[in-house]
Scaffold this motif. Sequence first.
Motif: not given
Ligand SMILES: NC(=O)c1ccc[n+]([C@@H]2O[C@H](COP(=O)([O-])OP(=O)(O)OC[C@H]3O[C@@H](n4cnc5c(N)ncnc54)[C@H](OP(=O)(O)O)[C@@H]3O)[C@@H](O)[C@H]2O)c1
Length: 117
Positions: A89, A36-37, A62, A115-116, A91-92, A14, A16
Amino acid sequence: MEDKRLAVVTGGNRGIGFEICRQLALKGVEVILTSRNQDGGVKAVEKLNISGLTNVVFHQLDIKDPSSIACLAKFIETRFKKLDILVNNAAEVGIIIQDQEEFRTGGGFVSISLYKS
Ligand SMILES: NC(=O)c1ccc[n+]([C@@H]2O[C@H](COP(=O)([O-])OP(=O)(O)OC[C@H]3O[C@@H](n4cnc5c(N)ncnc54)[C@H](OP(=O)(O)O)[C@@H]3O)[C@@H](O)[C@H]2O)c1
């Protein structure tokens, strides 16, 4: 035979990560979409495959589970024998202190994930 580049994208089910998978696949890169899922990842790959992007496959990952990482590494080694692009992509938030004692005395190795997800 054409030698396609191979990419692994973490958290590709899902957000980015999913869009990165789509963009790479559109450019002709062979993509391993990881998540992960299992269900979410399989559904994401199906969505891309149905849209005509058949160069995307799923593998569970994971990023916090060493056995899951080893399993993906084995899959890449066996099936593709190479890796050209890694998109970290998922991150924890966290700090890893390699050596508690050294850290207390001002040394040691610290890894910070900014990044979270
Ligand atoms: N969106 C923004 O504005 C923004 C800004 C700055 C940085 N970022 C960084 O860009 C990245 C993507 O952002 P996003 O908005 O697309 O995030 P998101 O929609 O919350 O998706 C996060 C993804 O990471 C996966 N994930 C989380 N923990 C994991 C683990 N332990 N092992 C494997 N996969 C894991 C999630 O999988 P599950 O479905 O299993 O949870 C999901 O597919 C993140 O690292 C975020 O911190 C985003």
